[in-house]
Design an enzyme around this catalytic site. Sequence first.
Site, short mmCIF file in Angstrom:
data_model
loop_
_atom_site.label_atom_id
_atom_site.label_comp_id
_atom_site.label_asym_id
_atom_site.label_seq_id
_atom_site.Cartn_x
_atom_site.Cartn_y
_atom_site.Cartn_z
CB CYS A 111 40.71 42.18 -40.76
SG CYS A 111 39.76 43.24 -39.63
CG HIS A 144 38.87 42.64 -44.50
ND1 HIS A 144 37.92 41.96 -43.78
CD2 HIS A 144 39.17 43.75 -43.78
CE1 HIS A 144 37.66 42.63 -42.67
NE2 HIS A 144 38.41 43.72 -42.64
CG ASN A 150 35.60 45.16 -40.82
OD1 ASN A 150 35.76 43.95 -40.74
ND2 ASN A 150 36.59 46.03 -40.71
#
Lengths: 341, 342, 84
Positions: B115, B256, B286
């Site tokens: 990520c 994020h 996500n």
Amino acid sequence: MKLRTVGITGIGAHVPEQILSNADLEQRHHVSDQWIRRRTGVVERRICTREQATSDLAVPAARQALAAAGLRPEEVQFIITATMTPDHLWPSAGSTIQGRLGAVNAGACDLNAACSGFVYALAVGTQLVRSGLYDNVLVIGADVISKFVDWTDPKTYLFGDGAGAVVLQPIADREEGLIDFMLGSDGSRGDILQLPAGGSRRPSSHETLDQGLHRPVMDGYDTFEFAATAVMDSIEKVLARTSYSIEDVDLIVPHQANQRLFRPVAKWLGISVDKFFVNIERYGNTVAASVPIGLYEAVHRKRLKKGDLVVLTAFGAGLTWAGAVLRWTYSPNDGHEILHP
Amino acid sequence: MIGRSVGITGIGAYVPERVLTNAELERMVETSDEWIRTRTGIQERRIAAPTEATSDLAVPAARQALAAAGIEPEALDVVITATMTPDRLWPSAASTIQGRLGATRAAAFDVNAACSGFVYALALGTHMVGTGFAHKVLIIGADAVSKFLDWTDRNICVLFGDGAGAVVLEPVEEGEEGMVSFFLGSDGARGETMYLPAGGSRRPPSHETLDQGLHAPLMDGYQTFEFATFAIMDAIERVLKKTPYRIEDVDLIVPHQANIRIIKTAARWLNVPTERFSITIDRYGNTVAASIPLCLYEEVHAGRLKKGDLVLLTSFGAGLTWAGALLRWTYEPASSSRPSSG
Amino acid sequence: MSDVFVRFRQMVAAVRGIDEDRITPESRLVEDLEADSIDIVELMLDAEREFGINIEKQEAQSLRTVGEIVSFIEARLAEQSTSS
């Protein structure tokens, strides 16, 4: 402020203990040693145990490179691991290696440009030091392709497992160090060297396994034609970016894909084939590890000395290819031995 | 940083057409819209079609970024794709994308920092331009993690979505600042906090690994949350420390998008109103390496991110990795539009 | 003996490591001269460089004898000289 000059100040390499010789393959799969040798130049290769993965080869290579540079793990600021066979899709092999080295102050990521990965990572790492972002960068090339090879397919007998690592640091301008790079890619021809399943295109399933889609695909004719063209292109283009010509080059350390490549390329370049450092007979094609293992052996076999002008050339899946011109800046202390005498 | 100033000169984003709502998930696993919303902030996510892989999401995002920057694919020097779900182990997704874009002069490679991959790739690309090694670099963050989800694991399958975002990096005038500072961190010792057990060289795919369910992500929810809140703060602190700026100077924080509660916790600890955070998790979940460029794209086109704004990016994920970047925004869109979708 | 034949025969002899006298227009690359697929790629790349022409994989794989390759190269050279 001026950009800094960057050099390799330490190097390490590691290959698994287990040797798989052509004689072993001959016994198991009825392919002759002579056939493998003539096709590829490979006599034996190193293969991981069932338990080992890419990071297990990379960690000892990295430790050796750090020791050679006189650097403690906590002084490392960034780790780039070139690999196409990471332990896991996530986390990256780079992070796993960073953790096991105890390089607690380092960022870490993987870089995938297949067999060109190490030269790509070297180019990227060099910019990070040149710009002043970091002082100590570890660049690793490591692959365990044996886990994806079908040992009943003679076309894949050229592969082996291994890892190599170098430390990049700022050096005095007069030493030159890493002079320039060329990086190329042609994704439109990507299908000639690929692993069809296991990614987001065709996630692993019982069907993909039954269909044999987890084995490397490579078209021999196309691959060899590409490789020969890519070696020429990378060497000519990278030298054109510098003030040097092929006559100035002391040693070419190429990706070890196939012994058969070097004679035609030497012929076209108008140089002796002895300018190429070749160790494919003992390790086979170790993917991103082959260039740093080649450098390591060249140093410890005294084919490469401080002050020599070196060209690196690599090519592989992607398609990708890459070249580097560098003035060698590292000389080993006493006590460092060749990889496997 | 020594060298030239580097800035973002174009941006694009793409999400798959297929919307998967919490209501639909209620029918697939034992969960509820209310549980997902209160625990994660997610209302819906986009899921790639069976025929779509990561590069298929990346190519339209990349085309849009190139068009926004007003440059032709042949002008690109480098294509970097941050992904942990490449189409194949080899070739890289970046090479596939480079080929499909017709970026014939460009080098191409994938970066994997999960990520945090987009911020990592942004740092690498910035320094490649900063030293003069490259002039025009395309940075893509793209993932199709849905391909790896176990749709019976209610704790994990609800969290993720697929998507892609891309930016163009070029030299900018020194006065424009562009990329100001980066921080890239890793803690591999805690790598098993979130990971995909099989499919790599540790446990190559086999009928056994499939039967044992080792091709779906594992995640320790508690440790993940603890790490994420630490990482978001740590990255912000470290990035600012290298600069003359303070958190008060920052116009927009783009974190994020893993969980709304991580963002709210960080806002409270930083004493910054949540309005100064970019939030798209409600619509996309996500999206791994795509989440930050997707946010940047939406903020630009919602008129909330304007040329001259000071932006802080912060990300965290598998590795463990975490990363931060401070930049002065250098791009202005010709006309406003929504993220493209199939 | 054409000039192209003489030059191509030299290349074949060098790539295969054999005497030029063993090579006639009728020699089959694979069966008689024991060339493998890598030898053939090398020869085609050699010929492309030497004669400044382009040979596609399909074309290369359809040519079996030295004479066929020489005729192919001569035809390609003739095409180039008329088109330019």
